[in-house]
Design a protein around this motif. Sequence first.
Motif, PDB file in Angstrom:
ATOM      1  N   UNK A   1       0.842  -1.119   0.000  1.00  0.00           N
ATOM      2  CA  UNK A   1      -0.035  -0.092   0.133  1.00  0.00           C
ATOM      3  C   UNK A   1       0.869   1.387  -0.045  1.00  0.00           C
ATOM      4  N   UNK A   2       1.912   1.374   0.655  1.00  0.00           N
ATOM      5  CA  UNK A   2       2.708   2.455   0.783  1.00  0.00           C
ATOM      6  C   UNK A   2       3.555   2.287  -0.629  1.00  0.00           C
ATOM      7  N   UNK A   3       4.098   1.351  -0.881  1.00  0.00           N
ATOM      8  CA  UNK A   3       4.888   1.397  -2.354  1.00  0.00           C
ATOM      9  C   UNK A   3       4.207   1.738  -3.339  1.00  0.00           C
ATOM     10  N   UNK A   4       2.720   1.417  -3.150  1.00  0.00           N
ATOM     11  CA  UNK A   4       2.057   1.687  -4.550  1.00  0.00           C
ATOM     12  C   UNK A   4       2.346   3.141  -5.450  1.00  0.00           C
ATOM     13  N   UNK A   5       2.704   4.126  -4.717  1.00  0.00           N
ATOM     14  CA  UNK A   5       3.023   5.328  -5.195  1.00  0.00           C
ATOM     15  C   UNK A   5       4.414   5.178  -6.237  1.00  0.00           C
ATOM     16  N   UNK A   6       5.129   4.576  -5.842  1.00  0.00           N
ATOM     17  CA  UNK A   6       6.411   4.238  -6.458  1.00  0.00           C
ATOM     18  C   UNK A   6       6.850   2.645  -6.435  1.00  0.00           C
ATOM     19  N   UNK A   7       6.598   1.964  -7.228  1.00  0.00           N
ATOM     20  CA  UNK A   7       6.530   0.351  -7.091  1.00  0.00           C
ATOM     21  C   UNK A   7       8.023  -0.102  -6.991  1.00  0.00           C
ATOM     22  N   UNK A   8       8.994   0.618  -7.352  1.00  0.00           N
ATOM     23  CA  UNK A   8      10.800   0.409  -7.195  1.00  0.00           C
ATOM     24  C   UNK A   8      10.984   0.861  -5.998  1.00  0.00           C
ATOM     25  N   UNK A   9      10.545   1.236  -5.022  1.00  0.00           N
ATOM     26  CA  UNK A   9      10.836   1.794  -3.664  1.00  0.00           C
ATOM     27  C   UNK A   9      11.249   0.724  -2.920  1.00  0.00           C
ATOM     28  N   UNK A  10      12.524   0.861  -2.329  1.00  0.00           N
ATOM     29  CA  UNK A  10      12.912  -0.212  -1.538  1.00  0.00           C
ATOM     30  C   UNK A  10      12.240  -0.553  -0.124  1.00  0.00           C
ATOM     31  N   UNK A  11      12.748  -1.444   0.475  1.00  0.00           N
ATOM     32  CA  UNK A  11      12.014  -1.799   1.773  1.00  0.00           C
ATOM     33  C   UNK A  11      12.379  -0.564   2.932  1.00  0.00           C
ATOM     34  N   UNK A  12      13.635  -0.223   2.662  1.00  0.00           N
ATOM     35  CA  UNK A  12      14.038   0.715   3.527  1.00  0.00           C
ATOM     36  C   UNK A  12      13.499   2.320   3.301  1.00  0.00           C
ATOM     37  N   UNK A  13      13.013   2.479   2.108  1.00  0.00           N
ATOM     38  CA  UNK A  13      12.558   3.746   1.721  1.00  0.00           C
ATOM     39  C   UNK A  13      10.980   3.543   2.193  1.00  0.00           C
ATOM     40  N   UNK A  14      10.593   2.347   2.092  1.00  0.00           N
ATOM     41  CA  UNK A  14       8.951   2.365   2.490  1.00  0.00           C
ATOM     42  C   UNK A  14       9.044   2.641   4.117  1.00  0.00           C
ATOM     43  N   UNK A  15       9.997   1.997   4.867  1.00  0.00           N
ATOM     44  CA  UNK A  15       9.686   2.199   6.295  1.00  0.00           C
ATOM     45  C   UNK A  15      10.240   3.603   6.754  1.00  0.00           C
ATOM     46  N   UNK A  16      11.139   4.371   6.036  1.00  0.00           N
ATOM     47  CA  UNK A  16      11.245   5.654   6.186  1.00  0.00           C
ATOM     48  C   UNK A  16      10.181   6.675   6.118  1.00  0.00           C
ATOM     49  N   UNK A  17       9.504   6.163   4.851  1.00  0.00           N
ATOM     50  CA  UNK A  17       8.186   7.099   4.694  1.00  0.00           C
ATOM     51  C   UNK A  17       7.043   6.804   5.803  1.00  0.00           C
ATOM     52  N   UNK A  18       7.105   5.422   6.397  1.00  0.00           N
ATOM     53  CA  UNK A  18       6.222   5.180   7.569  1.00  0.00           C
ATOM     54  C   UNK A  18       6.637   6.059   8.569  1.00  0.00           C
ATOM     55  N   UNK A  19       7.673   5.876   8.897  1.00  0.00           N
ATOM     56  CA  UNK A  19       8.406   6.620  10.090  1.00  0.00           C
ATOM     57  C   UNK A  19       8.042   8.213   9.960  1.00  0.00           C
ATOM     58  N   UNK A  20       8.338   8.746   8.967  1.00  0.00           N
ATOM     59  CA  UNK A  20       7.533  10.130   8.555  1.00  0.00           C
ATOM     60  C   UNK A  20       6.460  10.383   9.193  1.00  0.00           C
ATOM     61  N   UNK A  21       5.182   9.518   8.532  1.00  0.00           N
ATOM     62  CA  UNK A  21       4.073   9.525   8.721  1.00  0.00           C
ATOM     63  C   UNK A  21       3.591   9.231  10.368  1.00  0.00           C
ATOM     64  N   UNK A  22       4.543   8.800  11.027  1.00  0.00           N
ATOM     65  CA  UNK A  22       4.391   8.382  12.482  1.00  0.00           C
ATOM     66  C   UNK A  22       3.675   7.196  12.508  1.00  0.00           C
ATOM     67  N   UNK A  23       3.696   6.163  11.607  1.00  0.00           N
ATOM     68  CA  UNK A  23       2.916   5.140  11.593  1.00  0.00           C
ATOM     69  C   UNK A  23       3.883   3.929  11.883  1.00  0.00           C
ATOM     70  N   UNK A  24       5.156   3.839  11.659  1.00  0.00           N
ATOM     71  CA  UNK A  24       6.256   2.741  11.872  1.00  0.00           C
ATOM     72  C   UNK A  24       6.029   2.011  13.114  1.00  0.00           C
ATOM     73  N   UNK A  25       5.885   2.587  14.184  1.00  0.00           N
ATOM     74  CA  UNK A  25       6.051   1.925  15.504  1.00  0.00           C
ATOM     75  C   UNK A  25       4.762   0.962  15.660  1.00  0.00           C
ATOM     76  N   UNK A  26       3.500   1.532  15.233  1.00  0.00           N
ATOM     77  CA  UNK A  26       2.376   0.653  15.110  1.00  0.00           C
ATOM     78  C   UNK A  26       2.407  -0.487  14.308  1.00  0.00           C
ATOM     79  N   UNK A  27       2.970  -0.434  13.084  1.00  0.00           N
ATOM     80  CA  UNK A  27       3.292  -1.463  12.082  1.00  0.00           C
ATOM     81  C   UNK A  27       3.998  -2.446  12.612  1.00  0.00           C
TER      82      UNK A  27
END
Length: 588
Positions: A437-463
Amino acid sequence: MQITPGNSTLGNLRKILVFMWPYRRHLFGLMTMTACLAVLAIFPPLVTKALIDRVFTRGDVSVFFLFGALMVLIPTISHLLSLFQQVLSVWLGQRFVFDVRFKLYQHMLRLSLRFFNKHSVGKLVNRLMGDSGTVQQMLTGQSMTVLSDLIVASCAILATFLISWRMASVLIIIIFFFVINFKFSRKRIVDTSRAMRKSYDRLSGGVQNRLVANLAVKTFGAEQRENLVFAEQSEETIFYGKEQGIAGNNFWMNVSLIRALGDSIIYFIGCAMVLQGSLSYGEVVAFCAYGTQLLWPAVRFSQLANQLQQVSIATERLFEIFDEVPEIQNDPEAVFLPRLSGKVDFQDVRFHYEPGKEIIKGFSLQVKPGDRIALIGPTGCGKSTILNLIIRYYDITGGSLTLDDVPIHKLDLRQLRRQFGIVLQESHLFSTSIKENIRYSRPNASDDEVMEAARTAEIHDFIMTLPEGYDTAVGDFGVELSVGQKQRINIARAICAKPAILIMDEATSSLDSDSEQAIQKAMEKVLSGRTSFVVAHRLSTIKNSNKIILLDKGHIQEQGTHEELMAMPKGRYRELYTKHMGAGVLAE
């Protein structure tokens, strides 16, 4: 799409047959096997006639075993051919319906928001899945039956005339009654079928709309009212279903009566001609067999005629969508910009959804790269419309809109939209993992980039508290998330896109103040150097913008920084801010 008489059933079928062209060789093979099966069906009555006349009547036992072997061999060969025919027919049907659905789905995705605003999702799904299936059943299974029946009927007519032209003439008269029955039944069948499908569209669309809005239904205690609406729409569908059933039943009762009377008449005339010595027993048996081979195709042609009307209606409904021209077209000489700087220039932009009802009236604004623009104003003033124009969901109807000094309609459409990160007020997640779902905007994004985006959105800890972490499924078959959690994933998706321009339409309205402040603080780094357009009511969000645009009835009433607007003694923004600063939310 309006279907004219000259472009009705045959015209619709010609349109849909285009999808069979890539499989013409397979279709030819299927037709060849069908033709062979039809020819083989001609021989059993001849063998039966020979057995009766030569073996049982004349006592010629020398050919008994030959004819017996043929009676075993012909059905065996027919069975084997029929097996291959059915396998190929099923495969061809599945490929056909896949191609139709894929092309229709592909076309739907290219259509504008205006189209989806006019048509409910339930109605479109019904067209995509239901109508295409109706056409498939006809063009693969029934079309082969038609070919087989045509060959069998042609040979049967020839054989009956060779046996007895008098009895064959009676047979032709019986077939003529099938035609009359169809002629008088056709209009009612077509009308009731079309009305039935339209009522089913309304029912499907209504159900889909109310299930999506189930929160509103529960909030206002409207379950009983919605039950009544559903019952009313269902009653309409039942009524037209009953009318369709009666029309079809009347048609089929007439078909059954004509066939029963036809069998009896042929048998009676055959017996009379045997008694007169005009025909042999074998010839009468063969004639009756050929008569059955001719009457059954007549019955099936009647059935086919009924189904043909269903297919014509289904095809018409499919091409109502296929014939929709995408409102937003890519320029053949479109400019491809790898990365926008974020410069946006509105010059006297005008726009209307309906002619004569202008929504945006002479909107002019210069946005420099990295600017943060806050759009505020009462409901219906044009805030979301401005955002839709920037993303080119709609084309402007007047003035000019440029990005990086290039007219927006000159930019490659797909590449243009990839430049944006978008978070809307209503969050939507796909039925897949959180990571996808997070990677949908950029399918070639790495797992680290996905997690970094989640941290910025304050949702990483919950995930990370979920059993499968980022691989946890959400949506129809996944974990249940709160509105705020869904919105944070949406924000992470927009951040993951690494957009040149970020658009947020009430993106944090479903979050509490603490969460919103935490996300805004984290997003300072994301927004740095990026142009952003924000529609918001929270004063904290508005104050941090480089430029605040106060809209009223489609035009700019005031614009400037927070300090500049507050310095205007009788300014509307100053009045609103002073009035609502205690609540922290700018009410409309």
